[in-house]
Design an enzyme around this catalytic site. Structure first.
Site, PDB file in Angstrom:
ATOM      1  CE1 TYR A   1      65.999  45.740   0.512  1.00  0.00           C
ATOM      2  CE2 TYR A   1      67.260  47.772   0.588  1.00  0.00           C
ATOM      3  CZ  TYR A   1      66.790  46.639   1.210  1.00  0.00           C
ATOM      4  OH  TYR A   1      67.110  46.409   2.515  1.00  0.00           O
TER       5      TYR A   1
ATOM      6  CE  LYS B   1      59.039  31.087   1.751  1.00  0.00           C
ATOM      7  NZ  LYS B   1      59.152  30.192   2.933  1.00  0.00           N
TER       8      LYS B   1
ATOM      9  CG  ASP C   1      61.428  29.347   5.561  1.00  0.00           C
ATOM     10  OD1 ASP C   1      62.215  28.955   4.666  1.00  0.00           O
ATOM     11  OD2 ASP C   1      60.294  28.840   5.721  1.00  0.00           O
TER      12      ASP C   1
HETATM   13  C1  IPM Z   1      71.887  47.952   5.028  1.00  0.00           C
HETATM   14  C2  IPM Z   1      70.839  48.904   5.508  1.00  0.00           C
HETATM   15  C3  IPM Z   1      70.217  49.581   4.301  1.00  0.00           C
HETATM   16  C4  IPM Z   1      69.545  48.510   3.474  1.00  0.00           C
HETATM   17  C5  IPM Z   1      69.241  50.722   4.622  1.00  0.00           C
HETATM   18  C6  IPM Z   1      69.895  51.790   5.482  1.00  0.00           C
HETATM   19  C7  IPM Z   1      68.660  51.330   3.385  1.00  0.00           C
HETATM   20  O1  IPM Z   1      69.908  48.238   6.287  1.00  0.00           O
HETATM   21  O2  IPM Z   1      72.868  48.412   4.392  1.00  0.00           O
HETATM   22  O3  IPM Z   1      71.754  46.753   5.273  1.00  0.00           O
HETATM   23  O4  IPM Z   1      68.399  48.134   3.742  1.00  0.00           O
HETATM   24  O5  IPM Z   1      70.184  48.026   2.541  1.00  0.00           O
END
Ligand code: IPM
Ligand code: MG
Length: 356
Positions: free
Chosen positions: A138, A189, A221
């Site tokens: 992320y 994983k 998985d």
């Molecule tokens: C969550 C959501 C968020 C994430 C999005 C909205 C960015 O899916 O809080 O799980 O991916 O973390």
């Protein structure tokens, strides 16, 4: 108790409105609760030109806890990525260092028939997913778009964890397991990814500090499969950001409806952002159909984790249980043919139960 309230988009304002009614009951009883509102996500972009504007940032930083509704909607799908509502969520998590995301999945006995799985597979389910929230693919750099040697477009992201990041989330996992059933399953994983090999090494290295916790490891998985096959084998799951994103949505369906599940995102001092795990459901926004219980249960988590008021948390949870036991159902948790109530009807019932 200073609470920043960020209603967000779609059904956000409606479900947060019901949670605020719960806070009002507590405030009238004399609890020192202060509420201030700000925008996040699409609403913030509309009002202030950015999904996490400086005014929201200042309020969120000054607050002890944050209550969030949900963000996003089709209206914002065409915005450049940096301006999209989801960026507001990612930015506030990163800005406030909310690295530990607690996502419980439990099935209230009253709702056993709302799950798509057989009642005997899910009855009594009570598991906690601990998802790392400020690292992984992320946030890893480098990322972006480029043209390769063959002249073809590429998109790329970096999965990345530092030892210290793994260690602090793993400790949250072990500590949580100590307070529950003393079983921790770390999901990775490690048969493919270097990030996961380090993850497994670090988690294993901490096990000696928690001799009472039974630690296991599972590939993601297989974990996805086991959650459907035999979900009650799990007590606490600890995993990285992207795997946790996916597994927690999966686990929510075990609980019958995503409309029931709260979450907490905590920093090192247990300051937290609390939100339902469901999204902004733009298709039902403004129609009094949304289930406010996940947001109300998020408040219960706020009192438990940030304010150390397990008494208030338990009261809110008992109130929710009692309205379910009394047969109140929003559309998402109703069995076919069952009578349903709306968002405000459900809020009325919880407020009444709380006052009893
Ligand atoms: C969550 C959501 C968020 C994430 C999005 C909205 C960015 O899916 O809080 O799980 O991916 O973390
Ligand atoms: Mg998600």
């Amino acid at each position: 108790m200073k609470i920043a309230v960020l209603p967000g988009d779609g059904i956000g304002p409606e479900i947060v409105g019901e949670a605020i009614r719960v806070l009002d009951v507590l405030r009238k009883e004399g609890e020192p609760i202060e509420i201030e509102r700000a925008h996040l996500g699409g609403a913030a972009h509309d009002a202030e030109g950015h999904p996490y504007p400086p005014s929201t940032q200042a309020l969120a930083r000054a607050a002890d806890a944050i209550l969030l509704g949900a963000v996003g909607g089709p209206k914002y799908d065409t915005l450049p990525r940096a301006m999209r509502p989801e960026q507001g969520i990612l930015a506030i998590r990163k800005d406030l260092g909310l690295f530990a995301n607690l996502r419980p999945a439990m099935l209230y006995p009253e709702l056993a028939s709302a799950s798509t799985l057989k009642p005997e597979v899910v009855a009594g389910l009570d598991l906690m997913i601990i998802r790392e929230l400020t690292g992984d693919i992320y946030f890893g750099q480098p990322r972006g778009r480029r043209t390769n040697k063959q002249g073809e477009d590429e998109g790329f992201d970096t999965m990345l964890y530092a030892r210290s990041e793994i260690e602090r989330i793993a400790r949250v996992g072990f500590d949580t397991a100590m307070k529950r059933g003393k079983k921790l399953c770390s999901v990775d994983k490690a048969n493919v990814l270097d990030t996961s090999i380090l993850w497994r090494e670090v988690v294993t290295g901490l096990a000696g500090d928690y001799p009472d916790v039974q630690l296991s490891h599972m590939y993601v998985d297989n974990a996805a499969m086991q959650l459907i096959r035999a979900p009650k084998q799990f007590d606490v799951i600890v995993t990285g950001n992207i795997f946790g994103d996916i597994l927690s949505d999966e686990a929510s369906m075990l609980a019958g409806s995503i409309g029931m599940l709260p979450s907490a995102s905590l920093d090192v001092k247990n300051k937290g952002l609390y939100e339902p795990i469901h999204g902004s459901a733009p298709d039902i926004a403004g129609t009094d159909k949304a289930n406010p219980l996940a947001t109300i249960l998020s408040l219960a988590m706020m009192f438990r984790y940030t304010f150390s008021r397990a008494d208030i948390a338990a009261r809110i949870e008992v109130a929710v249980r009692s309205v379910l036991a009394a047969g109140l159902r929003t559309a998402d948790i109703a069995a076919p043919g069952e009578r349903t109530v709306g968002t405000t009807g459900m809020g009325d019932a919880v407020v009444a139960a709380l006052r009893e």
